[in-house]
Design a protein around this motif. Structure first.
Motif, PDB file in Angstrom:
ATOM      1  N   GLY A  92      73.693  73.389  33.914  1.00 44.52           N
ATOM      2  CA  GLY A  92      72.672  74.292  34.454  1.00 44.52           C
ATOM      3  C   GLY A  92      73.262  75.316  35.428  1.00 44.52           C
ATOM      4  N   ASP A 107      65.298  75.799  43.637  1.00 44.59           N
ATOM      5  CA  ASP A 107      64.172  75.955  42.715  1.00 44.59           C
ATOM      6  C   ASP A 107      63.495  74.588  42.545  1.00 44.59           C
ATOM      7  N   ARG A 109      62.401  72.906  40.009  1.00 42.18           N
ATOM      8  CA  ARG A 109      62.920  72.034  38.948  1.00 42.18           C
ATOM      9  C   ARG A 109      64.318  71.513  39.286  1.00 42.18           C
ATOM     10  N   LEU A 110      65.152  72.370  39.819  1.00 43.02           N
ATOM     11  CA  LEU A 110      66.506  71.951  40.175  1.00 43.02           C
ATOM     12  C   LEU A 110      66.456  70.874  41.255  1.00 43.02           C
ATOM     13  N   VAL A 158      57.992  73.316  36.593  1.00 39.83           N
ATOM     14  CA  VAL A 158      58.079  74.718  36.152  1.00 39.83           C
ATOM     15  C   VAL A 158      56.686  75.342  36.053  1.00 39.83           C
ATOM     16  N   HIS A 165      63.389  78.897  37.216  1.00 34.72           N
ATOM     17  CA  HIS A 165      63.838  78.261  35.978  1.00 34.72           C
ATOM     18  C   HIS A 165      63.118  78.861  34.766  1.00 34.72           C
TER      19      HIS A 165
END
Lengths: 229, 109
Positions: A92, A107, A109-110, A158, A165
């Motif tokens: 990623g 972020d 999602r990260l 997300v 993302h």
């Protein structure tokens, strides 16, 4: 024979997916060649969900009935899930460096993927103590259960919190170009089959390790290992 | 000693888990930013070496090498774990009376 065939199938799918990704899939118009990381990044995430999903199910069975096979399956699947989580967290940022200009950003999602990885790393750390007792197993099981909601947070982060993302293959996303779909599907198949084969291989090892523990316990009872201790 | 180490490790991981999501709060949501904050307001000279424009091909190769390396290392770990377990199992079965080790053979998968 089935075990050998599964490894053969997994290897064949991986080689096919490599061919499809590098020789069939077109280069993406905006991001260029770095977009091809997508074909292994997303399937790695699917394999991660599979591994930790199996861990969650096996943990629930273990807590309900305490069969040893469920404990072995939970450990095996958590380890394989962790491998694929590492792949997601490595590939990623390499893609992000080109797309966003930075390797990492907080972020949703990260961040949630990193948090999930830390939870299952804790689980595996607890289980890595040799001959885990019942208390360690229960504490580790609680951690594995704690990971279930985090998986949903990873998946829906997300949609709920947007962030940076991409949402290409989700509802609201632009989708994939038709030529990109077959390589993507083959890659998903390759990594999911690889995950299943790895989980089964690790499960067999864990069952044999459980047998070693039982034999050690029996040897202690008979005081056969007194000199070694 | 083992219990103390276990507890210390558990507390450490629990603290890490509790703190991890807080990092997400450090970033302001997009909707709170004004249009002015979204655009550059000045241009500054680079102070170090110019590191922009990493070639996509290099990143792609790095990603695929990482995937294969991680998978191969994991397979190596499984092979070594299997050898260690087999060695332990054989040693224990030899040291235990036949009826004790034989009774556990039914556990083989």
């Amino acid at each position: 024979m089935i075990f050998f065939s599964a490894w053969l199938l997994s290897s064949a799918l991986l080689l096919t997916s490599l061919y499809m990704v590098f020789f069939v899939a077109p280069v993406e118009v905006q991001m260029g060649i770095v977009q091809k990381i997508f074909y292994f990044h997303v399937p790695s995430a699917f394999a991660m969900y599979l591994g930790w999903g199996v861990t969650a199910a096996a943990t629930l069975i273990y807590l309900a009935r305490r069969p040893k096979w469920a404990d072995a399956l939970a450990v095996a699947a958590a380890e394989v899930g962790m491998l694929f989580c590492a792949l997601v967290l490595i590939t990623g940022p390499l893609w992000a460096r080109k797309a966003w200009g930075v390797y990492w950003t907080w972020d949703p999602r990260l961040t949630s993927t990193l948090a999930a990885g830390m939870i299952y790393l804790s689980y595996l750390s607890l289980r890595s103590f040799g001959e885990a007792g019942e208390a360690e197993k229960l504490f580790a099981s609680a951690l594995a259960l704690f990971g279930i909601p985090i998986l949903f947070i990873v998946h829906y982060s997300v949609e709920k919190w947007r962030g940076a993302h991409p949402t290409v293959i989700r509802e609201g996303g632009g989708g994939l170009a038709p030529e990109m779909v077959p390589p993507f599907l083959i890659s998903i198949g390759a990594l999911v089959v690889l995950a299943i084969v790895l989980i089964y291989t690790r499960y067999r090892l864990e069952r044999r390790r459980q047998e070693v523990d039982e034999l050690y316990a029996r040897a202690h009872e008979l005081e056969l290992l007194q000199d070694e201790l | 000693m083992k219990t103390l180490a276990l507890r210390s490790l558990s507390v450490f991981f629990a603290a890490m888990l509790a703190l991890a999501p807080l990092a997400a709060l450090a970033e302001h949501p997009d909707e709170e930013r004004t249009a002015l904050e979204d655009r550059s307001t000045s241009f500054q000279a680079v102070t170090g070496p110019v590191t922009e424009d990493v070639p996509g091909g290099t990143l792609l190769i790095a990603a695929y090498l990482a995937i294969w390396a991680a998978t191969m290392l994991y397979l190596l770990r499984l092979a070594r774990l299997g050898k260690r377990i087999d060695a332990d199992l054989n040693a224990l079965k030899e040291s235990l009376p036949a009826e004790d080790s034989g009774a556990l053979r039914g556990n083989d998968v």
